[in-house]
Design a protein around this motif. Structure first.
Motif, short mmCIF file in Angstrom:
data_model
loop_
_atom_site.label_atom_id
_atom_site.label_comp_id
_atom_site.label_asym_id
_atom_site.label_seq_id
_atom_site.Cartn_x
_atom_site.Cartn_y
_atom_site.Cartn_z
N PRO A 40 -47.98 -0.70 -68.24
CA PRO A 40 -48.14 -0.68 -69.62
C PRO A 40 -49.07 -1.25 -70.38
O PRO A 40 -49.43 -2.24 -69.94
CB PRO A 40 -46.53 -0.77 -70.05
CG PRO A 40 -46.35 -1.99 -69.08
CD PRO A 40 -46.75 -1.64 -67.65
N GLU A 41 -49.12 -0.83 -71.64
CA GLU A 41 -50.38 -1.38 -72.59
C GLU A 41 -50.20 -3.24 -72.73
O GLU A 41 -51.18 -3.80 -72.76
CB GLU A 41 -50.39 -0.88 -73.72
CG GLU A 41 -51.56 -0.90 -74.53
CD GLU A 41 -51.82 -0.31 -75.80
OE1 GLU A 41 -52.14 -0.83 -76.85
OE2 GLU A 41 -51.57 0.90 -75.78
N ARG A 42 -48.99 -3.77 -72.54
CA ARG A 42 -48.75 -5.00 -72.64
C ARG A 42 -49.37 -5.79 -71.68
O ARG A 42 -49.44 -6.86 -71.79
CB ARG A 42 -47.31 -5.31 -72.88
CG ARG A 42 -46.34 -5.24 -71.82
CD ARG A 42 -44.97 -5.29 -72.41
NE ARG A 42 -43.91 -5.30 -71.12
CZ ARG A 42 -43.36 -4.14 -70.72
NH1 ARG A 42 -43.75 -3.08 -71.41
NH2 ARG A 42 -42.59 -4.24 -69.67
N THR A 43 -49.74 -5.24 -70.64
CA THR A 43 -50.21 -5.91 -69.23
C THR A 43 -51.58 -6.31 -69.86
O THR A 43 -52.29 -5.67 -70.30
CB THR A 43 -50.27 -4.97 -68.14
OG1 THR A 43 -49.08 -4.25 -68.05
CG2 THR A 43 -50.70 -5.81 -66.85
N ALA A 44 -51.94 -7.65 -69.73
CA ALA A 44 -53.18 -8.08 -69.86
C ALA A 44 -54.28 -7.38 -69.34
O ALA A 44 -55.33 -6.99 -70.56
CB ALA A 44 -53.34 -9.72 -69.02
N GLY A 76 -49.03 3.41 -67.85
CA GLY A 76 -47.69 3.30 -67.42
C GLY A 76 -47.00 4.78 -67.73
O GLY A 76 -45.80 4.78 -67.66
N THR A 77 -47.75 5.81 -67.56
CA THR A 77 -46.93 7.01 -67.61
C THR A 77 -47.18 8.12 -66.39
O THR A 77 -46.37 8.55 -65.79
CB THR A 77 -47.56 7.92 -68.74
OG1 THR A 77 -48.86 7.92 -68.63
CG2 THR A 77 -47.17 6.88 -69.92
N VAL A 78 -48.45 8.47 -66.06
CA VAL A 78 -48.75 9.36 -65.14
C VAL A 78 -48.50 8.83 -63.88
O VAL A 78 -48.14 9.72 -62.75
CB VAL A 78 -50.22 9.88 -65.31
CG1 VAL A 78 -50.54 10.78 -64.15
CG2 VAL A 78 -50.38 10.57 -66.74
N VAL A 79 -49.03 7.66 -63.46
CA VAL A 79 -48.92 7.07 -61.76
C VAL A 79 -48.12 5.94 -62.06
O VAL A 79 -47.99 5.07 -63.07
CB VAL A 79 -50.09 6.81 -61.31
CG1 VAL A 79 -50.96 8.10 -61.02
CG2 VAL A 79 -50.96 5.84 -61.99
N LYS A 80 -47.54 5.43 -60.92
CA LYS A 80 -46.94 4.17 -60.94
C LYS A 80 -47.87 2.91 -60.49
O LYS A 80 -48.92 3.39 -59.88
CB LYS A 80 -45.54 4.31 -60.17
CG LYS A 80 -44.58 5.29 -60.22
CD LYS A 80 -43.49 5.29 -59.37
CE LYS A 80 -42.30 6.19 -59.77
NZ LYS A 80 -41.04 6.23 -59.05
N PRO A 81 -47.40 1.76 -60.62
CA PRO A 81 -48.23 0.63 -59.95
C PRO A 81 -48.42 0.98 -58.67
O PRO A 81 -47.49 1.22 -57.76
CB PRO A 81 -47.24 -0.66 -60.46
CG PRO A 81 -46.59 -0.04 -61.52
CD PRO A 81 -46.21 1.33 -61.41
N ALA A 221 -48.96 -17.19 -66.16
CA ALA A 221 -48.24 -17.31 -67.39
C ALA A 221 -48.13 -16.14 -68.42
O ALA A 221 -47.28 -16.02 -69.10
CB ALA A 221 -48.87 -18.40 -67.90
N ASP A 222 -49.36 -15.71 -68.61
CA ASP A 222 -49.39 -14.24 -69.54
C ASP A 222 -48.17 -13.40 -69.28
O ASP A 222 -47.61 -12.75 -70.08
CB ASP A 222 -50.49 -13.59 -69.37
CG ASP A 222 -50.64 -12.58 -70.28
OD1 ASP A 222 -51.01 -12.49 -71.39
OD2 ASP A 222 -50.67 -11.53 -69.60
N ALA A 223 -47.98 -13.05 -67.94
CA ALA A 223 -46.96 -12.10 -67.47
C ALA A 223 -45.60 -12.53 -67.97
O ALA A 223 -44.51 -11.59 -68.07
CB ALA A 223 -47.00 -11.79 -66.04
N VAL A 224 -45.29 -13.84 -67.67
CA VAL A 224 -43.99 -14.13 -68.14
C VAL A 224 -43.69 -14.02 -69.56
O VAL A 224 -42.51 -13.59 -69.73
CB VAL A 224 -44.02 -15.87 -68.04
CG1 VAL A 224 -42.46 -16.67 -68.37
CG2 VAL A 224 -44.29 -16.22 -66.71
#
Length: 263
Positions: A40-44, A76-81, A221-224
């Motif tokens: 998703p967009e919140r990922t760095a 975060g929509t069309v494909v998965k990680p 840290a950012d992911a936390v």
């Protein structure tokens, strides 16, 4: 801080953009592009791509005013990680934000950061070095080409990984018996400590630990904060493992080669 590669040659500038940028109104032709990320967009790295790369490329295209890029942001929509590689390869999207560590079987040399821990944590220096190495060793870019992808450059750099756990880790003995979620390659750092590595993805780490599938995770840290990982694993152990350049920006090779030379 982040170097755009190949801007003086063909179309990497185009392929690194994600939305309208400066000068869009003066462009004569619009090129539609879908950008794939399973995160998703919140990922760095998705934020960096959207907030820097996309307006920067249209800004540069606006200097001549002949083209603009209009992007569908498939975050975060069309494909998965882990699905960005094949999604871009098959043309579901024209650009993919690929975590190279997930594809060590296909582009093994691009995972060099994950087999060289305890290096510099300089977030400007690390991706520059990785780009310089990649573009100077033909085998590294050719590995992407073999899968129908054009490597454009590294982007996201993780300053350092840390261990997040349900229970405090105070000695090496505390690792014994732990089940740990990780990207895969970084789980090798724990070999010899008695842990069991569980390959997973950032979007699953919280559930892994919260449900008891694992006891800990390797994250940063950012992911936390962005994914509230501390709710599931409140203990944070930093071992200064060093920075890794985790993400490659790639394009569907056929699409990329058909771009106007100016772009």
């Amino acid at each position: 801080m982040i170097k755009l590669n190949k801007l003086a040659s063909v179309g990497a500038a185009v392929a690194l953009s994600v939305a309208f940028g400066a000068g869009a109104s003066s462009a004569k032709e619009t090129i539609n592009v879908t950008v794939l990320s399973g995160y998703p967009e919140r990922t760095a790295w998705v934020r960096v791509f959207k907030e820097f790369w996309m307006p920067e490329v249209n800004k540069r295209l606006a200097e001549d005013g002949n083209y603009e890029l209009k992007y569908l942001e498939a975050f975060g929509t069309v494909v998965k990680p882990r699905g960005e590689f094949e999604g871009t390869q098959k043309g579901i999207g024209q650009i993919g934000l690929v975590v190279s560590a997930f594809h060590a079987d296909r582009v093994p040399l691009s995972s060099v950061s994950y087999v060289t821990p305890f290096v510099s944590v300089d977030l400007a220096l690390n991706p520059k070095i990785n780009d310089d190495v990649t573009f100077s060793i033909p085998a590294m870019t050719e590995a992407w080409n073999e899968h129908g992808l054009e490597f454009l450059g590294h982007m996201a750099t993780i300053k350092t990984y840390a261990m997040l756990s349900k229970e405090p880790i105070e000695t090496l003995e505390n690792f014994d018996g732990l089940k740990v979620s990780g990207a895969g390659l970084n789980l090798r750092w724990l070999e010899g400590l008695g842990t069991t590595g569980v390959p997973s993805a950032l979007t699953k780490f919280y559930h892994d630990v919260d449900s008891g599938v694992t006891d800990a995770m390797i994250a940063w840290a950012d992911a936390v904060g962005a994914f509230k990982l501390c709710e599931a694993a409140p203990y944070f152990l930093s071992a200064d493992m060093g920075a890794v350049t985790a993400l490659a920006v790639v394009a569907n090779e056929k699409w990329f080669n058909n771009l106007p030379s100016e772009v």
